[in-house]
Design an enzyme around this catalytic site. Structure first.
Site, PDB file in Angstrom:
ATOM      1  N   ASP A  12       0.864  -1.187   0.000  1.00 20.85           N
ATOM      2  CA  ASP A  12       0.000   0.000   0.000  1.00 20.85           C
ATOM      3  C   ASP A  12       0.899   1.236   0.000  1.00 20.85           C
ATOM      4  O   ASP A  12       2.080   1.144   0.334  1.00 20.85           O
ATOM      5  CB  ASP A  12      -0.890  -0.008   1.251  1.00 20.85           C
ATOM      6  CG  ASP A  12      -1.805   1.201   1.342  1.00 20.85           C
ATOM      7  OD1 ASP A  12      -2.388   1.576   0.311  1.00 20.85           O
ATOM      8  OD2 ASP A  12      -1.919   1.785   2.435  1.00 20.85           O
ATOM      9  N   SER A  13       0.314   2.379  -0.348  1.00 20.48           N
ATOM     10  CA  SER A  13       1.049   3.646  -0.274  1.00 20.48           C
ATOM     11  C   SER A  13       1.481   3.955   1.160  1.00 20.48           C
ATOM     12  O   SER A  13       2.448   4.664   1.372  1.00 20.48           O
ATOM     13  CB  SER A  13       0.168   4.774  -0.786  1.00 20.48           C
ATOM     14  OG  SER A  13      -1.035   4.833  -0.040  1.00 20.48           O
ATOM     15  N   CYS A  48      -4.102  -1.164  -2.291  1.00 16.32           N
ATOM     16  CA  CYS A  48      -4.207   0.289  -2.389  1.00 16.32           C
ATOM     17  C   CYS A  48      -5.033   0.543  -3.630  1.00 16.32           C
ATOM     18  O   CYS A  48      -4.686   0.090  -4.723  1.00 16.32           O
ATOM     19  CB  CYS A  48      -2.795   0.876  -2.558  1.00 16.32           C
ATOM     20  SG  CYS A  48      -2.756   2.639  -2.949  1.00 16.32           S
ATOM     21  N   ASN A  49      -6.154   1.233  -3.456  1.00 17.58           N
ATOM     22  CA  ASN A  49      -7.017   1.471  -4.599  1.00 17.58           C
ATOM     23  C   ASN A  49      -6.337   2.318  -5.657  1.00 17.58           C
ATOM     24  O   ASN A  49      -6.523   2.093  -6.857  1.00 17.58           O
ATOM     25  CB  ASN A  49      -8.300   2.173  -4.143  1.00 17.58           C
ATOM     26  CG  ASN A  49      -9.258   1.224  -3.481  1.00 17.58           C
ATOM     27  OD1 ASN A  49     -10.130   0.680  -4.124  1.00 17.58           O
ATOM     28  ND2 ASN A  49      -9.073   0.979  -2.192  1.00 17.58           N
ATOM     29  N   GLU A  53      -7.291   9.336  10.072  1.00 22.11           N
ATOM     30  CA  GLU A  53      -5.973   9.190  10.697  1.00 22.11           C
ATOM     31  C   GLU A  53      -5.831  10.067  11.948  1.00 22.11           C
ATOM     32  O   GLU A  53      -5.078   9.738  12.858  1.00 22.11           O
ATOM     33  CB  GLU A  53      -4.871   9.530   9.686  1.00 22.11           C
ATOM     34  CG  GLU A  53      -4.811   8.510   8.552  1.00 22.11           C
ATOM     35  CD  GLU A  53      -3.512   8.552   7.766  1.00 22.11           C
ATOM     36  OE1 GLU A  53      -2.748   9.519   7.917  1.00 22.11           O
ATOM     37  OE2 GLU A  53      -3.277   7.604   6.992  1.00 22.11           O
ATOM     38  N   CYS A  59     -11.279   3.049  -0.934  1.00 19.77           N
ATOM     39  CA  CYS A  59     -10.002   3.417  -0.315  1.00 19.77           C
ATOM     40  C   CYS A  59      -9.882   2.586   0.949  1.00 19.77           C
ATOM     41  O   CYS A  59     -10.868   2.415   1.678  1.00 19.77           O
ATOM     42  CB  CYS A  59      -9.980   4.912   0.003  1.00 19.77           C
ATOM     43  SG  CYS A  59      -8.576   5.427   1.011  1.00 19.77           S
ATOM     44  N   HIS A  79      -8.746   3.052   3.767  1.00 18.63           N
ATOM     45  CA  HIS A  79      -9.041   3.687   5.058  1.00 18.63           C
ATOM     46  C   HIS A  79     -10.534   3.651   5.402  1.00 18.63           C
ATOM     47  O   HIS A  79     -10.895   3.740   6.569  1.00 18.63           O
ATOM     48  CB  HIS A  79      -8.643   5.162   5.024  1.00 18.63           C
ATOM     49  CG  HIS A  79      -7.194   5.428   5.238  1.00 18.63           C
ATOM     50  ND1 HIS A  79      -6.238   5.056   4.352  1.00 18.63           N
ATOM     51  CD2 HIS A  79      -6.546   6.058   6.261  1.00 18.63           C
ATOM     52  CE1 HIS A  79      -5.048   5.455   4.800  1.00 18.63           C
ATOM     53  NE2 HIS A  79      -5.212   6.059   5.953  1.00 18.63           N
TER      54      HIS A  79
END
Lengths: 273, 273
Positions: free
Chosen positions: B16-17, B79-80, B159, B191, B193
């Site tokens: 993922d990023s 990661c989208n 976050e 996403c 998250h």
């Protein structure tokens, strides 16, 4: 041309993790309209504000190499996070003067804020964690006391056009309410984006006096160049912007922070990036 | 050991990023507890969601090289944004199967949502700009119509612990209100998250049915490994996390997305980064 005149014609290099540093570039361009300005924004790796000291220093060195290769006569680190961590490393790389945004702001605070008063600082997480503002306050023999608060949501709110919104007001009250209760009157805007949310801050807390690094840094750069006989005068200077990545949203951010035409706005790859 | 048993014991690579992809890793670990998992989060360059296709592909290739060098038997692009742009580039690098998070989610949508209905998609700016979900819908012969909205403030709100806040509610209403008015019932969380703000979404819009890639991707990985006779069974697998940068906030994010002990959590430098 004399040696000094030769040097005076060289550009000033300015850099930031992204495009927020354009608020500093804009002020420099206003105060020193004859200077040729080269800006680098590390948009492929933005933001720096949550990253580690080691990473911030590595990225800053790569950008400084890019600017030094373009024969700049001074480097302005127009990023509070990079100014917090990388100034010593950059000064170790070159004899070209390197100017951060923290000392000019702190000097201004020590001149304006009452002695022994409590001043506020808002900035990124990494800037707050560095204690760079406390160190600068000590260097300038300021006896003000600093209360600081990392405000990681302000940059995205500003970039997404939410600076004037009910959501931003709620978040600003979370961030600033406790400071205001502690009697803060002077507030250091410790991130280049924050001038764009200054009006909202003053609407919520009209008694606050904001100190913005951009103006102070531009004034200090002018003094520094004048002292060295390196001020360029005469015709209007050029403005060149380089970024490590480019998208439509980055073009929009460029307009948000630095309206209007520039001489160049393009991608440049740096270091190992 | 047979060749198949040899291959089965190899780890699965997930990247993922940043750390959001840990929501996918968690699901894989739940569904396939015997698999050895290696995760890479590019925390030195996070986020990818505002960056260009060229930059996202370059970074993804560097991470894939890291995983391939560790002899993984499959790569999950958790990661989208990277799934939107880099799958073809990664598949061109290796014969190892490469699985993104978009196809599993879209397949699930085509199975669940009524024919010809209007479904919603929320994601990063770059994911939306890629039209990767529309392309996947076409591949899976879905006849649903997609309305999409880039939601760049959701990741920072999550976050920073603002998923359940009045500010997040205001922003969610901005983002989702127009979709709901258009009759959206199924919403793709585009996403990694977003599962962490799902409860707030359902509190505001209780009729929505959310489709989260993590579960669907874990199920698809299981099928893929089973088809190849590459499932590992028996003892509990190991979980190793590598990141390109590490700070205190990143340690906190790791806990937010993947609670509890892992076998390794350390910095690894990749490619040119």
């Amino acid at each position: 041309m004399s040696l000094d005149a030769d040097r005076a014609s060289l550009p000033v290099g300015v850099f930031d993790s992204g495009l927020g540093g354009l608020t500093v570039l804009k002020e420099i361009h206003k105060v020193l309209p004859s200077e040729n300005l080269i800006y680098f924004g590390d948009t492929a790796r933005v933001p720096y504000g949550n990253k580690s000291a080691a990473t911030i220093i590595r990225y800053s060195r790569e950008i400084a190499e890019f600017l030094i290769a373009r024969d700049v006569k001074a480097i302005v680190v127009a990023c509070n996070t990079a100014s917090s961590y990388a100034l010593d490393a950059l000064r170790g790389m070159t004899d070209i003067p390197v100017l951060g945004v923290i000392d000019p702001a702190v000097r201004s605070l020590t001149q304006k804020a009452p002695r022994k008063s409590t001043a506020g600082l808002i900035a990124t997480k990494s800037t707050i964690a560095s204690h760079a503002y406390d160190a600068a306050l000590e260097r300038h023999r300021g006896d003000q006391f600093l209360v600081s608060r990392a405000c990681p949501l302000l940059v995205p709110l500003i970039e997404e056009g939410y600076a004037e919104s009910q959501a931003a007001d709620l978040i600003l009250r979370d961030y600033l309410g406790p400071m205001v209760e502690r009697g803060v009157e002077y507030l250091l805007l410790g991130c280049t984006h924050y001038p764009l949310i200054a009006q909202a801050i003053l609407r919520l807390y009209p008694h606050l006096k904001l100190i913005d690094s951009a103006e102070e840094t531009a004034a200090e750069l002018k003094n520094l160049l004048a002292d060295r006989g390196a001020l360029r005068s005469g015709t209007k200077g050029s403005v060149e912007l380089y970024v490590s990545d480019m998208t439509e949203s980055m073009r929009a951010l460029k307009e948000l922070f630095f309206e209007g035409a520039v001489d160049r706005f393009e991608i440049a790859h740096i270091g190992e990036q």
